[in-house]
Every structure is written in C-alpha cells, then in structure tokens.
Design a protein around this motif. Structure first.
Motif, PDB file in Angstrom:
ATOM      1  N   ARG A 107       3.452   1.805   6.292  1.00 15.41           N
ATOM      2  CA  ARG A 107       2.637   2.895   5.923  1.00 15.41           C
ATOM      3  C   ARG A 107       2.201   2.838   4.554  1.00 15.41           C
ATOM      4  O   ARG A 107       1.034   2.818   4.030  1.00 15.41           O
ATOM      5  N   THR A 108       3.079   2.191   3.702  1.00 14.41           N
ATOM      6  CA  THR A 108       2.818   1.911   2.230  1.00 14.41           C
ATOM      7  C   THR A 108       1.765   0.898   2.028  1.00 14.41           C
ATOM      8  O   THR A 108       0.939   0.838   1.320  1.00 14.41           O
ATOM      9  N   LEU A 109       2.065  -0.377   2.995  1.00 11.99           N
ATOM     10  CA  LEU A 109       1.151  -1.532   2.821  1.00 11.99           C
ATOM     11  C   LEU A 109      -0.297  -1.177   3.470  1.00 11.99           C
ATOM     12  O   LEU A 109      -1.116  -1.397   2.627  1.00 11.99           O
ATOM     13  N   ALA A 110      -0.649  -0.324   4.342  1.00  7.76           N
ATOM     14  CA  ALA A 110      -1.691  -0.008   4.952  1.00  7.76           C
ATOM     15  C   ALA A 110      -2.272   1.007   3.612  1.00  7.76           C
ATOM     16  O   ALA A 110      -3.691   0.603   3.354  1.00  7.76           O
ATOM     17  N   ALA A 111      -1.563   1.940   3.107  1.00  4.54           N
ATOM     18  CA  ALA A 111      -2.229   2.683   2.095  1.00  4.54           C
ATOM     19  C   ALA A 111      -2.733   1.820   1.090  1.00  4.54           C
ATOM     20  O   ALA A 111      -3.539   2.043   0.379  1.00  4.54           O
ATOM     21  N   ARG A 112      -1.764   0.712   0.654  1.00  4.68           N
ATOM     22  CA  ARG A 112      -2.078  -0.003  -0.713  1.00  4.68           C
ATOM     23  C   ARG A 112      -3.476  -0.938  -0.426  1.00  4.68           C
ATOM     24  O   ARG A 112      -4.297  -0.668  -1.261  1.00  4.68           O
ATOM     25  N   TYR A 113      -3.780  -1.617   1.006  1.00  5.72           N
ATOM     26  CA  TYR A 113      -4.986  -2.124   1.118  1.00  5.72           C
ATOM     27  C   TYR A 113      -6.346  -0.913   1.060  1.00  5.72           C
ATOM     28  O   TYR A 113      -7.310  -1.436   0.946  1.00  5.72           O
ATOM     29  N   LEU A 114      -6.029   0.015   1.729  1.00  5.49           N
ATOM     30  CA  LEU A 114      -7.084   1.128   1.454  1.00  5.49           C
ATOM     31  C   LEU A 114      -7.209   1.472   0.502  1.00  5.49           C
ATOM     32  O   LEU A 114      -8.587   1.749  -0.143  1.00  5.49           O
ATOM     33  N   ASP A 115      -6.401   1.811  -0.659  1.00  7.43           N
ATOM     34  CA  ASP A 115      -6.712   2.028  -1.958  1.00  7.43           C
ATOM     35  C   ASP A 115      -7.188   1.132  -2.520  1.00  7.43           C
ATOM     36  O   ASP A 115      -8.347   1.216  -3.412  1.00  7.43           O
ATOM     37  N   ARG A 116      -6.998  -0.331  -2.471  1.00 11.68           N
ATOM     38  CA  ARG A 116      -7.848  -1.339  -2.691  1.00 11.68           C
ATOM     39  C   ARG A 116      -9.072  -1.285  -2.609  1.00 11.68           C
ATOM     40  O   ARG A 116     -10.212  -1.570  -3.133  1.00 11.68           O
ATOM     41  N   ALA A 168      -6.692  -1.899   7.700  1.00 12.52           N
ATOM     42  CA  ALA A 168      -6.815  -1.859   6.213  1.00 12.52           C
ATOM     43  C   ALA A 168      -6.903  -2.761   5.454  1.00 12.52           C
ATOM     44  O   ALA A 168      -7.810  -2.937   4.570  1.00 12.52           O
ATOM     45  N   GLU A 169      -6.623  -3.962   5.690  1.00 13.07           N
ATOM     46  CA  GLU A 169      -6.640  -5.227   5.121  1.00 13.07           C
ATOM     47  C   GLU A 169      -7.892  -5.759   5.368  1.00 13.07           C
ATOM     48  O   GLU A 169      -8.629  -6.225   4.387  1.00 13.07           O
ATOM     49  N   GLN A 170      -8.586  -5.860   6.622  1.00 17.71           N
ATOM     50  CA  GLN A 170      -9.925  -6.510   6.897  1.00 17.71           C
ATOM     51  C   GLN A 170     -10.978  -5.516   6.043  1.00 17.71           C
ATOM     52  O   GLN A 170     -12.045  -5.862   5.869  1.00 17.71           O
ATOM     53  N   LEU A 171     -10.585  -4.154   6.135  1.00 18.77           N
ATOM     54  CA  LEU A 171     -11.758  -3.467   5.335  1.00 18.77           C
ATOM     55  C   LEU A 171     -11.443  -3.751   4.085  1.00 18.77           C
ATOM     56  O   LEU A 171     -12.615  -3.769   3.165  1.00 18.77           O
ATOM     57  N   TYR A 172     -10.376  -3.835   3.298  1.00 17.62           N
ATOM     58  CA  TYR A 172     -10.410  -4.329   1.799  1.00 17.62           C
ATOM     59  C   TYR A 172     -11.294  -5.700   1.976  1.00 17.62           C
ATOM     60  O   TYR A 172     -11.803  -6.003   0.915  1.00 17.62           O
ATOM     61  N   ARG A 173     -10.682  -6.668   2.742  1.00 18.12           N
ATOM     62  CA  ARG A 173     -11.284  -7.942   2.629  1.00 18.12           C
ATOM     63  C   ARG A 173     -13.000  -7.828   2.768  1.00 18.12           C
ATOM     64  O   ARG A 173     -13.625  -8.514   2.104  1.00 18.12           O
ATOM     65  N   ALA A 174     -13.359  -6.990   3.569  1.00 21.04           N
ATOM     66  CA  ALA A 174     -15.026  -6.888   3.739  1.00 21.04           C
ATOM     67  C   ALA A 174     -15.561  -6.370   2.523  1.00 21.04           C
ATOM     68  O   ALA A 174     -16.677  -6.934   1.965  1.00 21.04           O
TER      69      ALA A 174
END
Length: 161
Positions: A17-26, A142-148
């Motif tokens: 959950r923390t990792l997903a939140a970190r990517y979404l915050d980014r 979350a990571e792919q949204l950040y990457r986008a």
C-alpha cells in the motif's frame, strides 16, 4: 483531466500500500504541470454473492455506478491488449487533449471483471496473460500512471528507446 483508480477490494496497510501510494503521490506532483490531476483511489467492497458470476455482476454494478459521467475507462483484464508504456502515455495524452475530464482505471475482484465492465471500457488493458496478486496490480497501475506523467512531461524517469 482527473485520474482515478477504482478497485474491488481493500488493500491492507503495509509495504505494498505504501509503495502504490508513493507512485501516486509522484504522479500527482508530476501531473500538475501537464493537466493531469487527482490520482485518487476508490476501493469497492467485494461481493459476498454465492457464485462467481453473481459476484462479478454485483461488483460491476458498483464500479459502473461510481464512474463520473463520460469518463474514459481503462479496464484491467488478462485478456486485454498489451501496450508499451509510451503507447499507454500517448493514449492518456490524447484523451486529455480531446478535453476528456476524467479517466478511471478499473481493477476487478478475485473473480475478474464482468463483461459489462469490459464493454463499457474505452481500453481493456493487460499487463500480462498471467494472474497477478491484487496488491501487485495496484502497484503496477500506480507506477505506470506515474511513468505516463513522466513520459508526457519529458522527465528522464522513463528511459525507454
């Protein structure tokens, strides 16, 4: 364009959950300058119906009822289409540039998605034909949204060819 993730099931507190939140915050921070906002997560209750079909149907009704009007919908399904990160980002950019106000990425429950969700989707996307744990899928979304957001803004995070 507001971006959201709508998922069946609740992700427990912990490192995933923390990792997903970190990517979404980014993604929030990177998306501001390119017209992408929100990156909110909505968790839907898992159905308690007795059959897989009934569970998928109940979950589909809840997922579809929560969609903003005229939202772009990306449904995650192992039978969907695979896209490179650049192509995924390009699609998001095109929808944004067309003036679409909302984009929702849907993650189904343990039984998968009902056909009504796949039919409503603007894109049925697969990360792989393999089955992934729900927590991993949330992190990958979350990571792919950040990457986008990094691709669309020319940030060096994405170093693809």
């Amino acid at each position: 364009m507001r971006i959201a993730v709508s998922a069946v099931g609740r992700m427990k507190d912990g490192p995933e959950r923390t990792l997903a939140a970190r990517y979404l915050d980014r993604a929030v921070a990177q998306g501001r300058g390119i017209g992408l906002t929100g990156f909110a997560v909505t968790e839907m209750a898992e159905s308690r119906a007795s059959s897989a079909g009934a569970r998928k149907g109940e979950e589909a009704r809840a997922l579809l009822a929560a969609l903003p009007e005229k939202a772009v919908v990306i449904a995650l399904d192992e039978r969907g289409r695979s896209l490179a990160s650049e192509d995924f980002a390009e699609r998001i950019g095109q929808w944004r540039d067309m003036g679409r106000s909302d984009l929702v990425v849907i993650i189904g429950g343990a039984d998968g998605l009902d056909e009504t969700v796949r039919e409503r989707a603007d894109l049925v996307l697969s990360f792989s034909p393999m089955t992934w744990p729900h927590q991993m899928v949330r992190i990958m979304v979350a990571e792919q949204l950040y990457r986008a957001t990094t691709i669309l803004s020319g940030h060096p995070y994405h170093r693809g060819d």
